[in-house]
Scaffold this active site. Structure first.
Site, PDB file in Angstrom:
ATOM      1  N   HIS A  17       0.842  -1.206   0.000  1.00  0.00           N
ATOM      2  CA  HIS A  17       0.000   0.000   0.000  1.00  0.00           C
ATOM      3  C   HIS A  17       0.876   1.255   0.000  1.00  0.00           C
ATOM      4  CE1 HIS A  17      -3.160  -2.549   2.323  1.00  0.00           C
ATOM      5  NE2 HIS A  17      -3.659  -2.319   1.121  1.00  0.00           N
ATOM      6  N   LYS A  41     -15.775  -6.570   5.226  1.00  0.00           N
ATOM      7  CA  LYS A  41     -14.845  -7.349   6.047  1.00  0.00           C
ATOM      8  C   LYS A  41     -14.911  -6.904   7.511  1.00  0.00           C
ATOM      9  CE  LYS A  41     -11.767  -7.088   2.070  1.00  0.00           C
ATOM     10  NZ  LYS A  41     -10.627  -6.328   1.549  1.00  0.00           N
ATOM     11  N   ARG A  90      -2.005  -5.746  -7.967  1.00  0.00           N
ATOM     12  CA  ARG A  90      -0.807  -6.551  -7.712  1.00  0.00           C
ATOM     13  C   ARG A  90      -0.607  -7.602  -8.785  1.00  0.00           C
ATOM     14  NH1 ARG A  90      -3.013  -8.086  -1.932  1.00  0.00           N
ATOM     15  NH2 ARG A  90      -4.761  -8.261  -3.366  1.00  0.00           N
ATOM     16  N   SER A 128      -3.026  -7.708   3.230  1.00  0.00           N
ATOM     17  CA  SER A 128      -3.331  -7.516   4.660  1.00  0.00           C
ATOM     18  C   SER A 128      -3.830  -8.820   5.260  1.00  0.00           C
ATOM     19  CB  SER A 128      -4.388  -6.430   4.828  1.00  0.00           C
ATOM     20  OG  SER A 128      -3.936  -5.220   4.291  1.00  0.00           O
TER      21      SER A 128
HETATM   22  O1  PNS Z   1      -8.918  -2.471   0.672  1.00  0.00           O
HETATM   23  P1  PNS Z   1     -10.223  -2.964   0.117  1.00  0.00           P
HETATM   24  O2  PNS Z   1     -10.984  -3.740   1.171  1.00  0.00           O
HETATM   25  O3  PNS Z   1     -10.054  -3.737  -1.156  1.00  0.00           O
HETATM   26  O4  PNS Z   1     -11.069  -1.642  -0.219  1.00  0.00           O
HETATM   27  C1  PNS Z   1     -12.391  -1.744  -0.700  1.00  0.00           C
HETATM   28  C2  PNS Z   1     -13.086  -0.370  -0.633  1.00  0.00           C
HETATM   29  C3  PNS Z   1     -13.071   0.149   0.798  1.00  0.00           C
HETATM   30  C4  PNS Z   1     -12.362   0.612  -1.523  1.00  0.00           C
HETATM   31  C5  PNS Z   1     -14.542  -0.574  -1.127  1.00  0.00           C
HETATM   32  O5  PNS Z   1     -15.158  -1.576  -0.390  1.00  0.00           O
HETATM   33  C6  PNS Z   1     -15.372   0.717  -1.046  1.00  0.00           C
HETATM   34  O6  PNS Z   1     -15.236   1.583  -1.866  1.00  0.00           O
HETATM   35  N1  PNS Z   1     -16.227   0.817  -0.002  1.00  0.00           N
HETATM   36  C7  PNS Z   1     -17.050   1.986   0.222  1.00  0.00           C
HETATM   37  C8  PNS Z   1     -18.518   1.701  -0.130  1.00  0.00           C
HETATM   38  C9  PNS Z   1     -18.739   1.793  -1.632  1.00  0.00           C
HETATM   39  O7  PNS Z   1     -18.624   2.837  -2.246  1.00  0.00           O
HETATM   40  N2  PNS Z   1     -19.097   0.642  -2.243  1.00  0.00           N
HETATM   41  C10 PNS Z   1     -19.362   0.527  -3.655  1.00  0.00           C
HETATM   42  C11 PNS Z   1     -18.104   0.180  -4.439  1.00  0.00           C
HETATM   43  S1  PNS Z   1     -18.451  -0.089  -6.162  1.00  0.00           S
END
Ligand code: PNS
Length: 157
Positions: A17, A41, A90, A128
């Protein structure tokens, strides 16, 4: 002013990250790291801890700020007047999920582009989830996370 959001769970932040973040800070005038409060999660670390771990590692990047956000990412990006969302890619296995999310976000907010950044290949297998699993079972995670995170993982064991 080119401003991007770098969103994620960051539970916890990894060296992968931080590599993506450094690259984004060179590409954009301003980078806002956005730690998601609610994701699908269950987090090991609180949002305050996750934000704190990142802040302690970006003191040298003057154009980076770290905050948490709740709700829709595109809504947050709109409020921040950001032009782009940065996501790390990645390996090919990341692509399908990321592609769907990028297209969905573009449908919701056409003005915000998603830009994919590849971390150094040394981090292509760092996640992670794996880091938490290794630390829980007593393995060495120093190669994968910054020192403050390695200490916190050891304490959380
Ligand atoms: O590190 P991650 O868990 O891959 O991040 C995922 C994240 C937090 C970027 C994604 O779950 C997110 O954008 N969550 C906010 C809610 C949202 O906008 N959801 C619709 C995504 S299309």
């Amino acid at each position: 002013m080119k401003h991007c959001i770098y969103p994620g769970s960051f539970d916890p932040v990894t060296n992968g990250h931080l590599d993506v973040l450094e690259r984004a800070s060179r590409l954009f005038d301003r980078v806002t790291v956005a730690v998601a409060l609610s994701t699908t999660k269950t987090a090991l670390f609180s949002a305050e801890q996750r934000v704190g771990f990142i802040r302690a590692n970006v003191t040298k990047l003057a154009n980076v700020e770290v905050v948490s956000f709740d709700g829709l990412l595109v809504e947050f990006a709109r409020k921040q007047k950001a032009n782009a969302i940065i996501r790390g890619l990645r390996a090919l296995s990341d692509f399908e999920f990321e592609f769907n999310m990028a297209l969905m976000n573009r449908h919701l907010e056409p003005k915000v582009e998603t830009i994919f950044v590849m971390p150094n290949e040394a981090y292509s297998y760092t996640s992670s989830t794996l880091v938490k699993q290794i630390a829980k079972l007593g393995g060495d995670v120093n190669h994968f996370v910054p020192a403050n995170v390695a200490r916190a993982l050891k304490a959380a064991k």
